[in-house]
Write an enzyme that holds these catalytic residues in place. Structure first.
Site, mmCIF file in Angstrom:
data_model
loop_
_atom_site.group_PDB
_atom_site.id
_atom_site.type_symbol
_atom_site.label_atom_id
_atom_site.label_comp_id
_atom_site.label_asym_id
_atom_site.label_seq_id
_atom_site.Cartn_x
_atom_site.Cartn_y
_atom_site.Cartn_z
ATOM 1 N N ASN A 6 -6.906 7.539 15.744
ATOM 2 C CA ASN A 6 -7.458 8.907 15.804
ATOM 3 C C ASN A 6 -8.970 8.518 15.833
ATOM 4 O O ASN A 6 -9.477 8.278 14.701
ATOM 5 C CB ASN A 6 -7.080 9.601 14.296
ATOM 6 N N HIS A 9 -13.215 10.823 14.526
ATOM 7 C CA HIS A 9 -14.255 10.857 13.705
ATOM 8 C C HIS A 9 -15.287 10.208 14.478
ATOM 9 O O HIS A 9 -16.653 10.230 13.861
ATOM 10 C CB HIS A 9 -13.795 9.647 12.538
ATOM 11 N N ARG A 17 -25.725 14.507 15.602
ATOM 12 C CA ARG A 17 -26.909 14.456 16.171
ATOM 13 C C ARG A 17 -26.817 15.423 17.685
ATOM 14 O O ARG A 17 -27.912 15.309 18.265
ATOM 15 C CB ARG A 17 -27.311 12.856 16.653
ATOM 16 N N HIS A 42 -7.643 15.538 18.349
ATOM 17 C CA HIS A 42 -7.382 16.913 17.766
ATOM 18 C C HIS A 42 -8.222 17.591 18.313
ATOM 19 O O HIS A 42 -9.636 17.576 18.211
ATOM 20 C CB HIS A 42 -7.329 16.755 16.398
ATOM 21 N N ARG A 44 -9.702 20.830 18.059
ATOM 22 C CA ARG A 44 -9.441 21.963 17.360
ATOM 23 C C ARG A 44 -10.046 23.336 18.109
ATOM 24 O O ARG A 44 -11.021 23.131 19.099
ATOM 25 C CB ARG A 44 -10.554 21.671 15.994
ATOM 26 N N ARG A 48 -15.302 21.181 16.664
ATOM 27 C CA ARG A 48 -16.169 20.820 15.942
ATOM 28 C C ARG A 48 -16.459 19.313 16.046
ATOM 29 O O ARG A 48 -17.427 18.984 15.924
ATOM 30 C CB ARG A 48 -15.871 20.922 14.463
ATOM 31 N N HIS A 49 -15.386 18.589 16.751
ATOM 32 C CA HIS A 49 -15.877 17.253 17.029
ATOM 33 C C HIS A 49 -15.247 17.061 18.636
ATOM 34 O O HIS A 49 -16.175 16.785 19.425
ATOM 35 C CB HIS A 49 -15.137 16.176 16.006
ATOM 36 N N GLU A 69 -3.206 16.381 19.410
ATOM 37 C CA GLU A 69 -3.077 17.320 18.363
ATOM 38 C C GLU A 69 -3.468 18.917 18.661
ATOM 39 O O GLU A 69 -4.686 18.862 19.076
ATOM 40 C CB GLU A 69 -3.691 16.720 16.933
ATOM 41 N N THR A 99 -10.360 18.978 7.094
ATOM 42 C CA THR A 99 -9.373 18.266 7.722
ATOM 43 C C THR A 99 -7.993 19.061 7.666
ATOM 44 O O THR A 99 -7.840 19.956 6.916
ATOM 45 C CB THR A 99 -9.217 16.804 7.618
ATOM 46 N N THR A 100 -7.177 18.604 8.420
ATOM 47 C CA THR A 100 -5.529 19.362 8.530
ATOM 48 C C THR A 100 -4.926 19.050 7.211
ATOM 49 O O THR A 100 -4.945 18.133 6.496
ATOM 50 C CB THR A 100 -4.716 18.867 9.575
ATOM 51 N N GLU A 150 5.870 14.052 12.885
ATOM 52 C CA GLU A 150 5.048 13.287 12.282
ATOM 53 C C GLU A 150 4.886 13.881 11.005
ATOM 54 O O GLU A 150 4.473 15.135 10.671
ATOM 55 C CB GLU A 150 3.558 13.372 12.939
ATOM 56 N N HIS A 213 -2.183 10.812 8.126
ATOM 57 C CA HIS A 213 -3.150 11.358 7.363
ATOM 58 C C HIS A 213 -3.327 10.702 6.020
ATOM 59 O O HIS A 213 -2.384 10.564 5.132
ATOM 60 C CB HIS A 213 -2.575 12.840 6.861
ATOM 61 N N GLY A 214 -4.599 10.393 5.828
ATOM 62 C CA GLY A 214 -5.277 9.778 4.474
ATOM 63 C C GLY A 214 -4.560 8.272 4.298
ATOM 64 O O GLY A 214 -4.940 7.676 3.466
ATOM 65 N N GLY A 235 -6.919 7.318 11.498
ATOM 66 C CA GLY A 235 -8.224 7.599 11.765
ATOM 67 C C GLY A 235 -9.458 7.237 10.856
ATOM 68 O O GLY A 235 -10.030 6.287 10.970
ATOM 69 N N GLN A 236 -9.605 7.922 9.856
ATOM 70 C CA GLN A 236 -10.795 8.188 8.835
ATOM 71 C C GLN A 236 -10.812 6.432 8.435
ATOM 72 O O GLN A 236 -11.990 6.250 8.477
ATOM 73 C CB GLN A 236 -10.533 8.824 7.495
#
Ligand code: PXP
Length: 261
Positions: A6, A9, A17, A42, A44, A48-49, A69, A99-100, A150, A213-214, A235-236
């Site tokens: 993912n 990030h 920036r 994702h 959204r 936002r990203h 997603e 996050t989700t 998922e 997730h996580g 991802g993270q």
């Protein structure tokens, strides 16, 4: 077992920036070299990203499958249908969340999910749903004719972090929890059993089973012990490790853990 990386990030860092650095397209080469089997993003509703143009560029700059997603918002669904990722994962979305936070409520959104699946079918896009690990939910998904799921591992990851990572609050509600390690171990075991039961039932139904997730380099070990999981979406933790070792190496490190299972 496939590894979906993912890369939202990377866009989060870029947006800090609001310049094109790091360039998300550059990351695709390193993801491939690191052994990613899929790119997950994702789009959204609040953008936002990942932005619309990122989706278009990513789709045209890599031959890795794209897992997009998305929420059940009509404009988003039409965008997805127009641009045709390989698979679209329906997720719940709440503007306030970092996050989700949970799985999609299949009962509440049954009609919308059915319509989204029809739209995706028409456009040769596979449909997946991001759901909490609950066997009744797997039955409902099966009845809707959806063959990709998922399972949300965020709750498992939170309990693991509280038990072994010194995290003393649930990361989403930031509530201090006065809870003993014995109780946390019981909760962790219960959560793993739920995930395992869902994997078994989904396997019985012949579904393609992803989890995500996580997940990180530590908590993945228990998940890898569960047979029949087809795919991880992470991802993270991979992007966080990339800050120190580069994204290619961070993906290789995760792939090494997966291949040792
Ligand atoms: N799967 C889904 C459905 C997600 O929403 C996310 C977070 O965007 C992930 C996987 C990856 O989660 P993490 O960044 O915590 O590894």
């Amino acid at each position: 077992m496939k590894l979906g990386v993912n890369i939202d990030h990377i866009a989060v860092l870029r947006e800090a920036r609001q310049i094109n650095d790091p360039n998300i397209i550059d990351s695709l080469y390193f993801c491939k070299m690191g052994g990613a089997d899929q790119i997950t993003i994702h789009l959204r509703e609040d953008r936002r990203h990942i932005k619309d143009k990122d989706v278009l560029h990513i789709l045209s700059h890599t031959n890795l499958p794209i897992n997009l997603e998305c929420s059940l918002d009509k404009n988003i669904l039409n965008f997805v249908a127009t641009h045709k990722p390989h698979i679209a994962t329906l997720v719940p979305e709440n503007r306030q969340e970092v996050t989700t936070e949970g799985g999609l409520d299949i009962t509440k959104f049954e009609d919308d999910i059915t319509k989204a699946k029809k739209l995706f079918d028409k456009n040769a896009i596979d449909t997946s749903v991001f759901i909490d690990p609950n066997i009744d939910t797997i039955d409902m998904v099966y009845k809707l004719g959806i063959t990709n799921i998922e399972l949300h591992t965020g709750h498992y990851a939170n309990i693991y972090a509280m038990l072994y990572g010194g995290l003393r609050h649930s990361s989403h509600n930031i509530k201090e929890l006065d809870i003993s390690n014995e109780k946390l171990k019981i909760l962790l075991d219960k959560e793993l059993k739920k995930i395992k039961a869902c994997v078994n039932l989904a396997k019985f139904y012949g579904m393609h089973i992803a989890v995500g997730h996580g997940l990180n380099y530590q908590n993945i070990s228990n998940i890898l012990e569960i047979k029949d999981i087809d795919e991880l979406n992470i991802g993270q933790s991979i992007i966080a490790r990339s800050v120190f070792v580069g994204i290619e190496q961070a993906i290789k490190d995760m792939k090494d853990l997966v291949s040792k299972r």
